[in-house]
Design a protein around this motif. Structure first.
Motif, PDB file in Angstrom:
ATOM      1  N   SER A   1       0.839  -1.190   0.000  1.00  0.00           N
ATOM      2  CA  SER A   1       0.000   0.000   0.000  1.00  0.00           C
ATOM      3  C   SER A   1       0.882   1.251   0.000  1.00  0.00           C
ATOM      4  CB  SER A   1      -0.894   0.007   1.235  1.00  0.00           C
ATOM      5  OG  SER A   1      -0.083   0.099   2.406  1.00  0.00           O
ATOM      6  N   GLN A   2       0.280   2.419  -0.225  1.00  0.00           N
ATOM      7  CA  GLN A   2       1.063   3.664  -0.231  1.00  0.00           C
ATOM      8  C   GLN A   2       1.737   3.919   1.116  1.00  0.00           C
ATOM      9  OE1 GLN A   2       1.849   5.554  -2.972  1.00  0.00           O
ATOM     10  NE2 GLN A   2       3.316   6.335  -1.482  1.00  0.00           N
ATOM     11  N   PRO A   3       1.025   3.764   2.254  1.00  0.00           N
ATOM     12  CA  PRO A   3       1.717   3.931   3.541  1.00  0.00           C
ATOM     13  C   PRO A   3       2.901   2.959   3.689  1.00  0.00           C
ATOM     14  CG  PRO A   3      -0.638   3.987   3.874  1.00  0.00           C
ATOM     15  CD  PRO A   3      -0.435   3.564   2.446  1.00  0.00           C
TER      16      PRO A   3
ATOM     17  N   LEU B   1       4.653   1.771   1.173  1.00  0.00           N
ATOM     18  CA  LEU B   1       5.702   2.260   0.278  1.00  0.00           C
ATOM     19  C   LEU B   1       6.471   3.409   0.921  1.00  0.00           C
ATOM     20  CD1 LEU B   1       3.840   2.194  -3.160  1.00  0.00           C
ATOM     21  CD2 LEU B   1       5.739   0.710  -2.451  1.00  0.00           C
ATOM     22  N   ASP B   2       5.778   4.270   1.647  1.00  0.00           N
ATOM     23  CA  ASP B   2       6.448   5.360   2.358  1.00  0.00           C
ATOM     24  C   ASP B   2       7.406   4.804   3.407  1.00  0.00           C
ATOM     25  OD1 ASP B   2       4.985   7.136   0.821  1.00  0.00           O
ATOM     26  OD2 ASP B   2       3.464   7.479   2.379  1.00  0.00           O
ATOM     27  N   ARG B   3       6.938   3.801   4.133  1.00  0.00           N
ATOM     28  CA  ARG B   3       7.789   3.155   5.147  1.00  0.00           C
ATOM     29  C   ARG B   3       8.992   2.492   4.490  1.00  0.00           C
ATOM     30  NH1 ARG B   3       6.009  -2.157   8.747  1.00  0.00           N
ATOM     31  NH2 ARG B   3       8.123  -2.663   9.481  1.00  0.00           N
TER      32      ARG B   3
ATOM     33  N   GLY C   1      10.441   3.246   1.701  1.00  0.00           N
ATOM     34  CA  GLY C   1      11.364   4.268   1.247  1.00  0.00           C
ATOM     35  C   GLY C   1      12.240   4.796   2.372  1.00  0.00           C
ATOM     36  N   ALA C   2      11.639   5.071   3.521  1.00  0.00           N
ATOM     37  CA  ALA C   2      12.402   5.575   4.668  1.00  0.00           C
ATOM     38  C   ALA C   2      13.415   4.538   5.146  1.00  0.00           C
ATOM     39  CB  ALA C   2      11.445   5.952   5.796  1.00  0.00           C
TER      40      ALA C   2
ATOM     41  N   ARG D   1      16.370   4.332   2.702  1.00  0.00           N
ATOM     42  CA  ARG D   1      17.317   5.437   2.866  1.00  0.00           C
ATOM     43  C   ARG D   1      18.193   5.230   4.097  1.00  0.00           C
ATOM     44  NH1 ARG D   1      12.671   8.081   0.988  1.00  0.00           N
ATOM     45  NH2 ARG D   1      11.957   8.574   3.099  1.00  0.00           N
TER      46      ARG D   1
ATOM     47  N   TYR E   1      10.016  -3.508   6.827  1.00  0.00           N
ATOM     48  CA  TYR E   1       8.859  -4.070   6.128  1.00  0.00           C
ATOM     49  C   TYR E   1       9.199  -5.391   5.427  1.00  0.00           C
ATOM     50  CZ  TYR E   1       4.641  -4.209   3.249  1.00  0.00           C
ATOM     51  OH  TYR E   1       3.452  -4.579   2.681  1.00  0.00           O
TER      52      TYR E   1
END
Length: 287
Positions: free
Chosen positions: A116-118, A120-122, A124-125, A128, A202
């Motif tokens: 999900s988008q949330p 995907l945000d996790r 990405g962080a 990094r 994740y």
């Protein structure tokens, strides 16, 4: 640290190379492999980099006039062809040949294939944060190469480099080595280093990143329990945590990634294949 497990130390590693083959990892000029460069004799460490990323250099001999070797990681996802590195300001090239890794098809929870988008945000962080470790370079490490021991024993369930398909969808190649073991099996440090990052990620589940110095990083994933924290100084054989199946995993195992100069490389190149348990010889026979 907590428990120190006694593991058979590695014996000499074979290399078709001229300098101190008994203490250096194995050269393999393919994506996911290593390139070794004889740097000659010097009183101080030569400065080597590739694409602006510092490169590991190790020495043999004592006192002044040590013999130096550069050890360059070749990223698994990189294309075949020529590479250029800089040695004390002078360019030097080598060629990487094509290698066809086997395929692996796995079935996992759909959330680990199409997040999900949330999520995907996790992701990405977390990516990094891990990249900051993989691109780091500690110049204070020992000049001597430290052969690695196995973090656990067990059959290799997924070799390095497999082209993976999750629920029929092509994904990134397998950038580590999966060693099957029961949940709760103790994991130890393969060589001395500093714990620089831990977390519940994740895809990777409970994860520990261990900095061995000079851009050489071990990452241990899917743990059921983490028993170290950032800043801990470990020696080879020191306890790290316990095997589990957290994150994107189909069963309990240890996923062990090695990164060198921000390139994901085959952990087998740092180990002596002659010390593999018999169960592992068959698993690693794939191309």
């Amino acid at each position: 640290m907590a428990n120190r497990l006694v593991i058979t130390a590695l014996t000499s590693l074979f290399l078709s190379f001229t300098v101190s083959a008994e203490v250096l990892p194995q050269q393999q000029l393919i994506p996911g492999g290593l390139a070794l460069f004889d740097l000659g004799t010097a009183a101080t460490r030569p400065k080597v980099d590739i694409k602006g990323q510092p490169v590991m250099t190790v020495a043999t001999g004592n006192g002044t006039g040590q013999h130096w070797t550069a050890i360059v990681g070749i990223d698994l996802k990189s294309a075949p062809g020529k590479r250029t590195l800089t040695i004390d300001g002078q360019a030097r090239t080598f060629s990487v040949t094509k290698h066809n890794y086997a395929e692996q098809h796995l079935t996992v929870q759909n959330k680990h294939v199409n997040p999900s988008q949330p999520a995907l945000d996790r992701i990405g962080a977390e990516s990094r944060a891990m990249k900051a470790v993989f691109t780091s370079f500690s110049s204070t490490a020992s000049t001597q190469w430290q052969p690695m021991i196995w973090p656990i024993t067990g059959p290799i369930s997924s070799p390095f480099g497999l082209q993976r398909f999750f629920n029929g969808q092509r994904r990134n190649p397998h950038s580590g080595l999966d060693i099957a073991a029961a949940t709760g099996t103790a994991i130890v440090a393969p060589a001395h280093g500093t714990v620089v990052q831990t977390g519940d990620y994740y895809f990777n589940g409970n994860t520990v990143l261990l900095d061995h110095g000079q851009g050489l990083i071990s990452m241990f994933c899917h743990l059921s329990q983490i028993d170290v924290q950032p800043g801990d100084q470990l020696q080879a054989g020191d306890h790290i945590g316990l095997v589990g199946a957290t994150g994107r995993a189909t069963g309990p195992h240890l996923h062990w990634t090695i990164s060198l100069n921000n390139a994901r490389v085959n952990p087998m190149l740092f180990l002596d294949p002659q010390l593999l348990p018999e169960a592992n010889h068959e698993e690693t026979s794939q191309p």
